[in-house]
Design a protein around this motif. Structure first.
Motif, PDB file in Angstrom:
ATOM      1  N   LEU A 110       0.646  -1.122  -0.004  1.00  0.00           N
ATOM      2  CA  LEU A 110      -0.116   0.036   0.007  1.00  0.00           C
ATOM      3  C   LEU A 110       0.893   1.285   0.084  1.00  0.00           C
ATOM      4  CD1 LEU A 110      -2.664  -1.154   2.652  1.00  0.00           C
ATOM      5  CD2 LEU A 110      -2.788  -1.203  -0.058  1.00  0.00           C
ATOM      6  N   THR A 139      -1.203  -1.775  -5.169  1.00  0.00           N
ATOM      7  CA  THR A 139      -1.187  -0.600  -5.612  1.00  0.00           C
ATOM      8  C   THR A 139      -1.151  -0.464  -6.972  1.00  0.00           C
ATOM      9  OG1 THR A 139      -0.650   0.428  -3.477  1.00  0.00           O
ATOM     10  CG2 THR A 139      -0.544   1.749  -5.453  1.00  0.00           C
ATOM     11  N   ILE A 152      -1.371   7.581  -7.397  1.00  0.00           N
ATOM     12  CA  ILE A 152      -2.217   6.360  -7.163  1.00  0.00           C
ATOM     13  C   ILE A 152      -3.514   6.281  -7.897  1.00  0.00           C
ATOM     14  CG2 ILE A 152      -3.227   4.926  -5.341  1.00  0.00           C
ATOM     15  CD1 ILE A 152      -0.936   6.042  -3.482  1.00  0.00           C
ATOM     16  N   GLN A 155      -6.095   0.862  -5.107  1.00  0.00           N
ATOM     17  CA  GLN A 155      -5.475   0.118  -4.054  1.00  0.00           C
ATOM     18  C   GLN A 155      -6.360  -0.837  -3.628  1.00  0.00           C
ATOM     19  OE1 GLN A 155      -3.974   3.211  -1.281  1.00  0.00           O
ATOM     20  NE2 GLN A 155      -1.907   2.547  -1.742  1.00  0.00           N
TER      21      GLN A 155
END
Length: 195
Positions: A110, A139, A152, A155
């Motif tokens: 993560l 991720t 990002i 996730q």
């Protein structure tokens, strides 16, 4: 339609899951090419067995030359989205510029935790367990010029089972990475996810 170019140094587990999803009509996309920096990469014969063109662009003494070659291969294949699946080489400026905002990577933790230079594969899982974390995950992030620092995109958190060792954690996260990548690509394809 998503026209995918895959970069894989070893097995390319996320690539395999994505290609299988395309074959099973669970993802509307086309696998255009698989590129590795290692001639012995297991991803290459696997892709060839499914009719996907492959190329080897080794790590060259002149990194700029390898960058130009990679960029040209991806463009010639008609790629509009680049997928890193365990690609253990930093991308160069030519490729980063040509595919800006269109290069995705999967990371077995993560982020921003447990990322950065040298943090890949089992090293990540060892670090997660050593830190006493209660959860880990997968991720999907955009690639920029540094290791694991891009935005990002998606996730998935996974609780760490009691007594899990590195091998068990690796297997658990690998499955999560694969399914998350397929789901994320479906969201991109259908317009539910824009980045």
């Amino acid at each position: 339609m998503l026209k995918l170019g895959f970069l894989a140094s070893n097995n390319g587990s996320a690539m395999r899951a994505i290609v299988d999803a395309i074959a099973a009509h669970r993802l509307c996309a086309h696998a255009c090419v698989v590129v590795s920096n290692k001639a012995e990469s297991a991803a290459l014969p696997w892709a060839q067995g499914r009719g996907i063109p492959t190329r080897v662009i080794p790590t060259l003494p002149d990194a700029g030359e390898a960058d130009i070659a990679l960029c040209e291969v991806l463009k010639a294949a008609g790629v509009n989205l680049v997928i890193l699946s365990g690609y253990l080489r930093k991308l160069g400026p030519r490729t980063l510029e040509a595919f800006a905002g269109r290069i995705l990577n999967t990371h077995p933790a993560l982020l921003p935790k447990f990322g950065g230079k040298g943090m890949f594969g089992r090293r990540v899982h060892e670090a997660v367990l050593a830190a006493g974390e209660l959860e880990t995950g997968a991720t999907i992030h955009l690639i920029d010029g540094e290791y694991d620092t891009g935005s990002i995109i998606a996730q998935r958190a996974i609780p760490i089972p009691t007594g899990a060792d590195v091998a068990a954690l690796e297997e658990l996260v690998m499955g999560a990475e694969a399914s998350l990548f397929v789901e994320t690509l479906n969201r991109i394809q259908t317009g539910q996810l824009n980045f």
